[in-house]
Design a protein around this motif. Structure first.
Motif, PDB file in Angstrom:
ATOM      1  N   SER A   1      -8.153  -1.033   5.201  1.00 52.64           N
ATOM      2  CA  SER A   1      -6.866  -1.657   4.882  1.00 52.64           C
ATOM      3  C   SER A   1      -6.523  -2.608   6.014  1.00 52.64           C
ATOM      4  CB  SER A   1      -5.770  -0.597   4.726  1.00 52.64           C
ATOM      5  OG  SER A   1      -5.547   0.095   5.942  1.00 52.64           O
TER       6      SER A   1
ATOM      7  N   ARG B   1      -6.700  -1.382  -1.346  1.00 52.13           N
ATOM      8  CA  ARG B   1      -5.679  -0.401  -1.741  1.00 52.13           C
ATOM      9  C   ARG B   1      -6.201   0.580  -2.787  1.00 52.13           C
ATOM     10  NH1 ARG B   1      -0.877  -2.459  -5.369  1.00 52.13           N
ATOM     11  NH2 ARG B   1      -2.652  -2.426  -6.789  1.00 52.13           N
TER      12      ARG B   1
ATOM     13  N   PHE C   1       0.817  -1.208   0.000  1.00 53.18           N
ATOM     14  CA  PHE C   1       0.000   0.000   0.000  1.00 53.18           C
ATOM     15  C   PHE C   1       0.855   1.264   0.000  1.00 53.18           C
ATOM     16  CE2 PHE C   1      -3.142  -3.013   0.768  1.00 53.18           C
ATOM     17  CZ  PHE C   1      -4.392  -2.487   1.077  1.00 53.18           C
TER      18      PHE C   1
END
Length: 197
Positions: A56, A49, A14
Motif C-alpha cells: 500500500s 487495496r 483504504f
C-alpha cells in the motif's frame, strides 16, 4: 476521518486496512516508483487495496501528474519494507514514463511529487533533507530492502540534491548553498631565465 492533501485529485480510501496503524509523528518522505510505464494510479491503488498482497502507499501519482490518495496520512502504509520508516514517512508510488534500465518519471509526475512533498513538509513542520542513509527525512526503499526501487532516475535526483532543493523551493525556502570548492593553485610557468638555471 481520513486525512489527505488538498492537492489530491481522487481518493481510493483504504480505510483501516493495509497499514501499520496510527503514527505518532510524520517526519519523513519516501518516494517509490511503480516499475510500470504510464500505470494508472487509480488502478494501482485499487489493486493494492483489493489484493491479498501486502502492499500500500499513502499516495499514487500518474505520469500525467494525477495524485490519488490511498492510505490516509494518519496511518503508516506498507510501502518500504520497514515498519519504523513507514510509521514516520508519507510514502508515494510514482508511475514511470520509461522502463528499464533507468525507470524515468515524467516532468508532470515529478512536479506533482514535489508539490505534494512541499505541502506535507509545510503541514507537519519538517525540512526535507537527503543524507544518503535512513537517518535523513528523505529516504529510499533500497535503504531498507534488497530492491532497485526507486530506480536509477529517482535515486540520482535524490543523490544530486535535486529533490531536496526543489521541495525547499516549492516551500518558498532557499536551500543552503553548495560548498565552494577550494581552488587548486596553478603552477606559474617558468620564465626563460629560470629555465636556464
Amino acid at each position: 476521518m481520513s486525512v489527505f492533501s488538498s492537492l489530491t485529485n481522487e481518493i481510493i480510501d483504504f480505510g483501516t486496512s493495509k497499514n501499520y496503524g496510527k503514527r505518532s509523528a510524520i517526519t519523513k518522505l519516501t518516494i517509490h516508483h511503480m516499475a510500470a510505464v504510464n500505470a494508472d494510479p487509480v488502478a494501482v491503488a485499487k489493486g493494492h487495496r483489493d489484493s491479498t498482497r501486502q502492499a500500500s502507499a499513502n499516495y499514487y501519482i500518474g505520469s500525467d501528474g494525477k495524485i490519488v490518495g490511498g492510505v490516509s496520512e494518519e496511518y503508516g502504509a506498507w510501502t518500504s519494507s520497514n515498519k519504523t520508516n513507514d510509521l514516520q514517512a508519507i510514502t508515494f508510488e510514482v508511475a514511470n514514463c520509461k522502463g528499464a534500465p533507468n525507470w524515468e518519471i515524467s516532468d508532470a509526475a515529478y512536479k506533482a511529487v514535489i508539490a505534494l512533498c512541499a505541502d506535507i513538509c509545510t503541514r507537519y513542520g519538517f525540512t526535507p533533507h537527503f543524507t544518503g542513509d535512513k537517518n535523513g527525512s528523505l529516504t529510499l526503499h533500497c535503504m531498507f530492502a534488497a530492491t532497485a526501487c526507486p530506480g536509477p532516475y529517482l535515486k540520482g535526483l535524490h543523490q544530486d540534491g535535486s529533490v531536496e532543493r526543489d521541495i525547499l523551493a516549492a516551500m518558498g525556502k532557499t536551500p543552503a548553498p553548495a560548498p565552494t570548492p577550494t581552488p587548486t593553485p596553478t603552477p606559474t610557468p617558468a620564465t626563460s631565465e629560470e629555465e636556464k638555471i
